[in-house]
Design an enzyme around this catalytic site. Structure first.
Site, PDB file in Angstrom:
ATOM      1  N   GLY A  66     -16.759  34.194 -68.348  1.00 13.29           N
ATOM      2  CA  GLY A  66     -16.583  32.946 -67.618  1.00 13.29           C
ATOM      3  C   GLY A  66     -17.811  32.086 -67.893  1.00 13.29           C
ATOM      4  N   ARG A  94     -21.856  34.692 -77.610  1.00 13.51           N
ATOM      5  CA  ARG A  94     -20.530  34.059 -77.539  1.00 13.51           C
ATOM      6  C   ARG A  94     -20.715  32.572 -77.826  1.00 13.51           C
ATOM      7  NH1 ARG A  94     -16.689  35.658 -72.815  1.00 13.51           N
ATOM      8  NH2 ARG A  94     -15.194  35.123 -74.455  1.00 13.51           N
ATOM      9  N   ASP A 108     -14.604  25.914 -70.842  1.00  8.71           N
ATOM     10  CA  ASP A 108     -15.767  26.530 -71.497  1.00  8.71           C
ATOM     11  C   ASP A 108     -16.661  25.491 -72.148  1.00  8.71           C
ATOM     12  OD1 ASP A 108     -13.593  28.773 -71.424  1.00  8.71           O
ATOM     13  OD2 ASP A 108     -15.574  29.710 -71.540  1.00  8.71           O
TER      14      ASP A 108
HETATM   15  O1  MRU Z   1     -13.364  34.865 -72.373  1.00  3.83           O
HETATM   16  P1  MRU Z   1     -13.739  34.475 -70.976  1.00  3.83           P
HETATM   17  O2  MRU Z   1     -13.159  35.388 -69.938  1.00  3.83           O
HETATM   18  O3  MRU Z   1     -15.226  34.288 -70.823  1.00  3.83           O
HETATM   19  O4  MRU Z   1     -13.055  33.064 -70.777  1.00  3.83           O
HETATM   20  C1  MRU Z   1     -13.174  32.424 -69.540  1.00  3.83           C
HETATM   21  C2  MRU Z   1     -12.445  31.138 -69.454  1.00  3.83           C
HETATM   22  O5  MRU Z   1     -11.844  30.678 -70.398  1.00  3.83           O
HETATM   23  C3  MRU Z   1     -12.573  30.380 -68.154  1.00  3.83           C
HETATM   24  O6  MRU Z   1     -11.415  29.672 -67.873  1.00  3.83           O
HETATM   25  C4  MRU Z   1     -13.739  29.378 -68.263  1.00  3.83           C
HETATM   26  O7  MRU Z   1     -14.891  30.044 -68.718  1.00  3.83           O
HETATM   27  C5  MRU Z   1     -14.029  28.719 -66.987  1.00  3.83           C
HETATM   28  S1  MRU Z   1     -14.789  29.803 -65.826  1.00  3.83           S
HETATM   29  C6  MRU Z   1     -15.168  28.933 -64.421  1.00  3.83           C
END
Ligand code: MRU
Length: 351
Positions: free
Chosen positions: A46, A92, A239
């Site tokens: 997230g 990431r 993101d």
């Molecule tokens: O791969 P992730 O679980 O890190 O992806 C998370 C998302 O795409 C969320 O929707 C985004 O980070 C927003 S979190 C408030």
């Protein structure tokens, strides 16, 4: 809910989100490389939570040098700081919060690098401040966004943009929580979010913990749900939001936005200013992480396709600004044209 990340006695403690909803286990990190591995391996995930982890990881990396006899040599410290930041930011690529947090930590480093005890103290204080600010931003996003919802709306969401993805409370789920706190009878439909199942494993879990009604669907049911008018709004997190409003979020978000437009359902993005990247002009400049093939060819260790099958596994996609009804931030609700709305943000100009 217990925070997903915390500094405790010189260590970074994280809830291992890979094990939810089955098991609630915490991992103690005593070295910054371990924090980097946990970001890469999705122990924490997230965008805002990744940023907070990056900040604590950098503070930890410098704290590790406390007993190093070379720590007061500027060239040594500069090289070590660069290496710590490089290890943390190589994890990431898509969530801009990671790079934003690292840049904030670097500002502290530049200011305090001549005085090691002060540097170490101030880096930790900066990480804790960033953590607290994220929580406050979530609350403000919730307050600003909840007015967009009706008294008895059902909200379709994707992935997990909740307390687990942030310092607590959440962005998309923060809007839901704030609406519930305002007395609205909100229900949530959560897409399971293949291949990593953040919707099924995390969003459903945290809403159930809070007693907010939630219905789980597989991702390919979203069109049917909208056609049946079972949701009055789509709310997702982000993101990275480019300067023109194009928004990268979990793979599958773009398809939901197209469906929402066809069915005339508002499509909202909820995100803090730390997710806006004014340095990226539009979505074509957002790097999209590709993850391991095994996420697609198997399910929790069980093969669902021949292991050698050719796989494409992008973790995110980009929703064009033209498909977004509004972007809810802690400062205000942005409406199209987003380029102008984003440029007008006071919080971004101060940065
Ligand atoms: O791969 P992730 O679980 O890190 O992806 C998370 C998302 O795409 C969320 O929707 C985004 O980070 C927003 S979190 C408030």
């Amino acid at each position: 809910m217990h925070p997903v990340i915390e500094w405790q006695d010189g260590a970074v403690v994280m809830l291992d989100q890979r094990l939810l909803p089955g098991e609630k286990k915490f991992i103690i990190h005593r070295r910054h490389q371990e924090v980097a591995r946990s970001i890469r391996d999705m122990v924490i995930r997230g965008a805002p939570a990744i940023g907070i982890a990056a900040a604590y990881g950098i503070a930890l990396g410098v704290a590790e040098l406390e007993h190093d006899p070379q720590r007061d040599r500027p060239e040594f410290l500069d090289a070590r700081f660069d290496a710590i930041v490089a290890a943390i930011t190589a994890t990431r690529p898509t969530a801009v919060n990671l790079f934003w947090a690292a840049a904030r930590m670097r500002e502290v480093y530049e200011r305090c690098r001549g005085d090691f005890p002060r540097l170490s103290r101030e880096l930790l204080a900066a990480a804790e401040a960033l953590d607290r600010e994220d929580y406050e931003s979530n609350r403000a996003i919730g307050r600003n966004g909840q007015v967009l919802l009706g008294e008895r709306d059902t909200v379709l969401t994707h992935c997990n943009a909740g307390a687990l993805a942030t310092a607590g409370y959440g962005t998309a789920l923060g809007v839901v929580r704030a609406a519930v706190e305002a007395g609205k009878r909100i229900r949530v439909i959560a897409g399971e979010t293949r291949p990593y199942l953040q919707g099924a494993r995390l969003t459903v879990w945290e809403l159930q913990e809070d007693g907010i009604p939630v219905t789980l669907i597989t991702d390919n049911m979203a069109g049917h749900v909208m056609q049946k008018r079972m949701a009055q709004a789509v709310i997702v997190g982000a993101d990275r939001i480019a300067a023109n409003g194009d928004t990268a979020n979990k793979i599958g978000t773009y398809a939901l936005a197209v469906l929402a437009r066809f069915h005339n359902i508002p499509f909202y993005v909820a995100a803090p200013l730390s997710t806006i990247d004014p340095g990226t002009a539009d979505g074509t400049g957002i790097p999209i992480e590709e993850r391991d093939r095994s996420e697609v060819t198997s399910f929790r260790g069980q093969a669902t396709a021949r292991p050698a099958t050719e796989v494409y596994n992008p973790a995110f996609d980009v929703t064009p600004a033209a498909l977004i009804t509004a972007i809810v931030t802690e400062e205000k609700v942005l409406r199209p044209p987003f380029a102008e709305a984003i440029a007008s943000l006071r919080g971004l100009r101060r940065r």
